[in-house]
Design a protein around this motif. Sequence first.
Motif, short mmCIF file in Angstrom:
data_model
loop_
_atom_site.label_atom_id
_atom_site.label_comp_id
_atom_site.label_asym_id
_atom_site.label_seq_id
_atom_site.Cartn_x
_atom_site.Cartn_y
_atom_site.Cartn_z
N TYR A 394 -1.48 12.74 -2.34
CA TYR A 394 -1.03 12.28 -3.65
C TYR A 394 0.18 11.33 -3.55
N PHE A 395 1.00 11.51 -2.52
CA PHE A 395 2.20 10.68 -2.40
C PHE A 395 2.31 10.02 -1.03
N ASP A 396 1.25 10.05 -0.26
CA ASP A 396 1.27 9.45 1.07
C ASP A 396 1.25 7.93 0.98
N GLU A 397 1.74 7.31 2.04
CA GLU A 397 1.54 5.87 2.21
C GLU A 397 0.11 5.69 2.70
N ILE A 398 -0.74 5.08 1.89
CA ILE A 398 -2.15 4.90 2.26
C ILE A 398 -2.41 3.41 2.44
N ASP A 399 -2.64 3.01 3.66
CA ASP A 399 -2.93 1.61 3.95
C ASP A 399 -4.43 1.35 3.84
N TYR A 400 -4.76 0.15 3.41
CA TYR A 400 -6.17 -0.21 3.30
C TYR A 400 -6.79 -0.35 4.69
N ASN A 401 -7.94 0.28 4.88
CA ASN A 401 -8.68 0.21 6.13
C ASN A 401 -10.16 0.07 5.79
N SER A 402 -10.72 -1.10 6.08
CA SER A 402 -12.11 -1.40 5.67
C SER A 402 -13.14 -0.49 6.33
N LYS A 403 -12.73 0.20 7.39
CA LYS A 403 -13.65 1.11 8.06
C LYS A 403 -13.85 2.40 7.26
#
Length: 609
Positions: A394-403
């Motif tokens: 809910y509060f994590d740093e989530i980076d975009y990963n196309s995989k």
Amino acid sequence: MIKEISNFVEKIDENYFTDGLNPSAGLHIWIRLNDEGKIQEFKYWLIKKNTKKEEVEKYSEFGIRDYYSNWLSNNKTMDIGGDGKKMQILSANPFSIFFTKSSLDNGQIFLKIPVYYDNLLNLKTYNEKLKFSDDELNRVILIKNFLINNLKEKLNDIPLLKELQNKEKIKIYFDENIESVKKAYERYLANKLFLVDNDELNITITENEKEIKYGIIAFLSTLGEAKKPFLTHQTTNFKIINRFETTYHRNAFKFRKLLENKKLPNPLPIFIDEDEMFNKRVVELYNKDGVLSFHQIIHRLIEDYKRDLSNYYLIFWNRKGGLTIHDVDFVPLFKFKLDNFFITNHFLKEGFKGKIENVFQFESEIVHRIFSNVLIQKSKEDKTSKERKISYRYFDEIDYNSKFMTKTTHINVLKYRKSFYDFIYKSKTNAITSLMFNQLMLSTIIDDIKHHNNKSGYSTTDYNIREKLNIYFSLNKNFGGENMGSKIQPLQEKLKRLLTEPDVHIESDEEFAFYAGQLVYYIIYQSEASNKTHALMEPYITKNDPELFKFTIARGIDQYKHKLPFGTKKFQKLASEVLGWQTETKIKDVLPLFLAGYFSNSLLFESSK
């Protein structure tokens, strides 16, 4: 809220703060001196991340003494002054001394030992209980003299020193009574717990002929307004909002250590309850071996008290990159059970269905699926335990990963996750609105359609799409929207009659959308593409104008006219009804029913019987 945190900490058993703590990596040395300052015992172990407890005789002892020896921060060191550079000694207890390999190699540590002990012995005694006894004072002086006169020689006898890197630590513990160790650390805390040691910012008040010091709590506080203006209060005309006496400072520090040592659940509920039996039960749950999760604690309390829980502060925190408090809120009432949350299989023969009993099941079964395993992340089943680890992001740093995700999923997670968190953990029923749920579900379903059986990058399956449609049509009513699931069977029954009875015609935009979905599925089915996917639907669902939408259907019929059964009355009837319907309603307004028609059982394939 500082008061509630302080009350909460005071109810926790003192041993829980240090139980099961692991010593940090580095060279750990254990020394026992006799009354003349001569060595009686000298042992050492090199502890690494993979070192097992049974490999180190003093493993647990090191963990406890580590807790009572570390400094608060690099501006609360005890080696300030005298010769040499400061911050060479990383501990704050006269019965232990910590330093790095580089401080040993450059000789700075030997310049700082006298300064370290002078500063520790000169700390003010705010409480008579913290005053050193004559025996304790003699032992401190004995240890100081040993370190000044003998440390260098003894360290040269340790071959493991050569294995240490410059920044790795050497930690020396003297075999003294643990109560003396605790007392010494309490002396340090009493002097250094306040954010700043400044008589202009701290005040002393006499109460009952006793002087009590009040100051700013260091826990997540700052005075760096000039460098960090966004951390300042913008609506006050005074610098200090509140001050607390030492007890609150100490409990705030202990609370921080509990978080840093991962001895509390995340999110953390702190209950404000006058019922002593309830409070006792809560503390028992916190003190159990192994930290129970928030979900486990709530389950146990509801099982015990057979009622919804109320009046608690909820704190979501994180240790990554330093302790961070992401969210703090007061929850007046936590509603655990859900009313009338049912998943019906409208689009799957077999799949998840049935009643959603509570918010945690909603989170695990529904939210997990809506956000495609990105927000509520379930790992693969462990072969040994047969369990799946769940991560709540809910509060994590989530980076975009196309995989692992599409751009749409990434945006939806960041956009909507706080609303779902508030709905699940704080029972804010208005956190997820009808418009929000509708936009979320349509965007994720259309996105999955575009990535159906994608050969490069992230790919979805027909099952994923139908599963989300089931969720959308089943739960839309629970968030203030229409009962969309109830429309499917009447539309199917009407379509059966329309295909077989000449006098039955389309009479509404909803019928037009649903039947257009049936027709488009039949057209796409005729495709001879090697990779036939639902992505072939994209030209249809991107048309918002009804006339352009119908034109696209007509082009599809023309493209596959060599395969379409124009002699079949059912196909001709459906095509003429859809293409002949006149409406000004935009396709996006009836898109859910178009998708429902497309993914429902195709009646054009059914026999007349």
